[in-house]
Design an enzyme around this catalytic site. Structure first.
Site, short mmCIF file in Angstrom:
data_model
loop_
_atom_site.label_atom_id
_atom_site.label_comp_id
_atom_site.label_asym_id
_atom_site.label_seq_id
_atom_site.Cartn_x
_atom_site.Cartn_y
_atom_site.Cartn_z
N ASP A 11 2.32 -7.46 10.85
CA ASP A 11 2.92 -6.21 11.33
C ASP A 11 3.04 -6.20 12.86
O ASP A 11 2.37 -6.97 13.56
CB ASP A 11 2.10 -5.01 10.86
CG ASP A 11 2.97 -3.81 10.49
OD1 ASP A 11 4.11 -3.72 10.99
OD2 ASP A 11 2.52 -2.98 9.70
N ASP A 63 9.85 0.91 6.23
CA ASP A 63 8.72 1.70 5.75
C ASP A 63 9.17 2.82 4.81
O ASP A 63 8.36 3.40 4.09
CB ASP A 63 7.97 2.32 6.93
CG ASP A 63 7.01 1.35 7.59
OD1 ASP A 63 6.79 0.26 7.03
OD2 ASP A 63 6.46 1.69 8.66
#
Length: 722
Positions: free
Chosen positions: A472, A541
């Site tokens: 990430d 997301d």
């Protein structure tokens, strides 16, 4: 395929694509970029005449001006008033006049140093053109590589300082192509966090159109790629050129229409936060750019780009390896988990046939929220209730692979690493910090930081049987100022990317059996540079099925489906709060690499049974989606209430249709499929219905839906006779 040098002409031939360049008294001119032209002695040229206010180098010839010639590399400061491809500070000016001095045909690819490069599955040829600016004593080496299996040319430049003085690069783009006057559209992939890769199409008009990022990453809002298409081009008709950059940092992609209606497109590192000091004897390589061409519309362009990425960008051992169905604990637990919760989740996942469990944020250091502990990559055994190796072993015993979330490029102020090395964070002296998600960015331009991350991540992977890493990157870069002087600071953004590529190249090559997925708050770093090392990307997301339709549609416009993570989440959705049927959520997620982001323990037995059916179905249709040809049947951006996508692999076809809102007193939609064999017969799974390929393509499939919002259907066909 092949590269031919004939007198003053250079022919670069790929599959169905020709680029023809001319050496005009040392000037590099672009004669043709498009459909293959095999005949040599190519004569097409610009009709040269005296255009108003066009500067010339010969007072006796007013017809030859750099402002009116189609070029493959811009001459800067000598009358070409279009956006230049290079700006170099030397001798108190930025004038450069590079002339061709030498050309070579190489029977191999040449790599841009320290940067991601394509790899070949067959022999390739490369045209090397060596240009020189005699006054500044700079040499420019331009590489064009053609591919036998793709209408694609890769290119980059290498600038060599052969003088005895330091020069400063302020712009050095990877590629530039001047196109003939015509009516064009520009297509880009834009958006924002949670709505990445939204397709935008607009007319090319006089002036400059540019997409760029100065965020330190390619970003949620822009993609380092542009498509130039004939105005009348659609999915099945017309010419289109895709220009993409293999780079994950600050970039610019430009399309400029001149006052004479010719069009220049270019791509490369952004000017913002960029300068590069080039000392005598040193060289600077630009990121690799890719030019892909189609003369049969946008669908063909997408299929060729997708194929090139699988064959020449992704690691070979993952390009055609089936991706596992996963469950991620993030939306099920967030930071609030322990051994009991994880065990319950993995028990249920195993029973449902899920193949990979991913432990997300919160497994390390003092990480109980997003305000602390980034950089402290030591396992918090007290929190997870055992050693990490024991948890991994337990997951493996349940028949699943194990994945782990990391965010190595970040650091929290409240961390042992920051307390030990506060100078490792990107920061400007006397300016304080700017926070995003209460975290800072480690300075990967510092070799000590890269060495530290190599050691700690290598140790994590070497001592644990990890199958998958979710990498990430949850903020953009600000407060750049670690350099000793202004120029060193302006070099920092590109040096950061060189450090990043050094780090991930080392890890992915040493641990080549680990599947790495890139995540950057979702799709904030979804580009070909990162895809060279991470063959999977978390597209967004936003896990809401309806919001995902344009995101997934845009993501696969140039990138293959196998690169795109797509998961089923809980309803109401965590981001959008929308309620959608589990069936629809499953159908939408099955258009990518399938997985789940929810708490299985909170589902009813009926829902669990439905998930088990989805998992079993996806295992059957997975090769069609991950390795098949994709056809876009209904555009979710333009036709806002519907989307339809088709996948074809050998004798099997999968069509997914989604209707957003219920309708009344409207005729049912008819879908005309593509890519089938007219005379073949296809059976619809689960029924005795059979159709000819001609019927499905030319008469179509009538979609009959019940009333209600956010509904979907899947059609799965198999060819039963030819």
């Amino acid at each position: 395929m092949g590269i031919i040098i004939e007198d003053r002409l250079y022919y670069v031939h790929a599959k169905g694509l020709s680029m023809i360049l001319e050496n005009r008294d040392g000037d590099l001119l672009l004669k043709h970029l498009g459909k293959s032209i095999k005949k040599y002695n190519f004569s097409n040229t610009i009709f040269e005449k005296d255009h108003a206010f066009s500067a010339t180098q010969n007072p006796d010839d007013r017809t030859y001006s750099y402002d009116t010639q189609r070029q493959a590399f811009g001459v800067h400061g000598f009358g070409d008033f279009r956006h230049p491809s290079i700006k170099i500070e030397h001798d108190n000016n930025e004038l450069t006049h590079f002339k061709i001095k030498e050309s070579q045909i190489l029977d191999y690819e040449v790599d841009a140093k320290g940067l991601p490069n394509p790899h070949s599955r067959e022999e390739t040829e490369t045209l090397l053109l060596i240009l020189e600016d005699e006054v500044s004593e700079l040499e420019l080496r331009i590489y064009y590589t053609a591919y036998e299996d793709s209408p694609t040319i890769s290119t980059f430049t290498s600038l060599v300082n052969k003088s005895n003085q330091e020069v400063v690069i302020h712009r050095d783009l990877s590629a530039m192509f001047d196109m003939p006057a015509s009516s064009y559209d520009i297509i880009s992939l834009q958006g924002a966090y949670a709505r990445e890769k939204t397709l935008r199409r607009r007319k090319v008009d006089q002036g400059m159109f540019s997409v760029f990022s100065n965020r330190g990453a390619s970003g949620h809002s822009q993609t380092p790629a542009i498509i130039l298409a004939e105005t009348l081009a659609n999915e099945d008709y017309g010419e289109a050129w895709a220009l993409q950059l293999m780079y994950s940092g600050n970039f610019q992609a430009n399309v400029e229409k001149s006052q004479l209606n010719e069009v220049r497109m270019s791509i490369g590192i952004a000017d913002d936060n960029f300068s590069w000091r080039l000392k005598p004897g040193e060289s600077f390589d630009t990121p690799v750019a890719l030019l892909t061409y189609s003369d049969k519309g946008l669908t063909k362009l997408s299929q060729e780009s997708q194929s090139f990425v699988q064959n020449h960008i992704m690691a070979k051992n993952f390009a055609y390896e089936k991706r596992p169905i996963l469950i991620n604990n993030w939306e099920a637990t967030y930071f609030d988990f322990d051994k009991e919760k994880l065990s319950s989740l993995t028990d249920e996942a195993s029973k449902l046939g899920i193949e990979l469990f991913v432990l997300d944020d919160g497994w390390f250091g003092n990480r109980f929220d997003d305000n602390r502990a980034l950089g402290d990559w030591q396992v918090n055994e007290e929190k997870i209730g055992c050693k990490l190796s024991e948890l991994i072993s337990d997951v493996h015993k349940k028949g699943m692979k194990f994945g782990l979330w990391v965010e190595p490029e970040m650091i929290s102020v409240d961390s042992d690493l920051y307390r030990k090395h506060p100078d490792w964070a990107i920061q400007a002296p006397k300016r304080g910090h700017s926070y995003s998600r209460n975290q800072l960015v480690l300075n990967l331009a510092n070799p000590e930081v890269v060495a530290y991350l190599k050691e700690i991540l290598d140790d994590l992977l070497s001592n644990h049987d990890i199958d998958y890493i979710k990498w990430d990157y949850n903020r953009n870069i600000t407060n750049i100022g670690n350099g000793k002087d202004y120029l060193e600071t302006m070099e920092q953004s590109h040096k950061y990317m060189l450090g990043f590529y050094d780090l991930v190249k080392y890890l992915t090559e040493k641990h080549s059996d680990v599947l790495f997925e890139s995540c950057s708050g979702g799709g904030g770093r979804n580009d070909l540079g990162v895809m060279r090392y991470f063959p999977q990307v978390w597209a967004s997301d936003n896990t809401d099925a309806i919001s995902r339709l344009p995101i997934q549609y845009g993501s696969t416009f140039l990138y293959p489906t196998i690169s795109m993570g797509a998961h089923v989440s809980a309803s109401p959705n965590h981001q959008m709060k929308r309620v959608t049927p589990l069936k629809t959520r499953g159908h939408v997620a099955m258009m990518g690499n399938f997985g789940y982001e929810l708490d299985l323990s909170k589902l009813s037995e009926e829902e669990k049974n439905e998930i088990k059916e989805q998992v079993n179905l996806y295992k059957e249709i997975r090769p069609i989606i991950q390795f098949g040809r994709q056809y876009r049947l209904i555009n979710p951006v333009e036709e806002t209430n519907e989307v339809a996508v088709e996948f074809v692999k050998d004798d099997r076809i999968l069509v997914t249709y989604v209707r957003k809102l219920s309708t009344i007193e409207e005729i049912e939609t008819t879908l005309k499929l593509k890519g089938l064999e007219e005379e073949s017969i296809y059976r619809l799974h689960g029924t005795n219905k059979v159709y000819s390929g001609a019927e499905l393509m030319y008469a179509g499939l009538t979609i009959v839906m019940n009333g209600g919002d956010f509904l979907s259907k899947q059609y799965y066909f198999t060819k039963i006779e030819a």
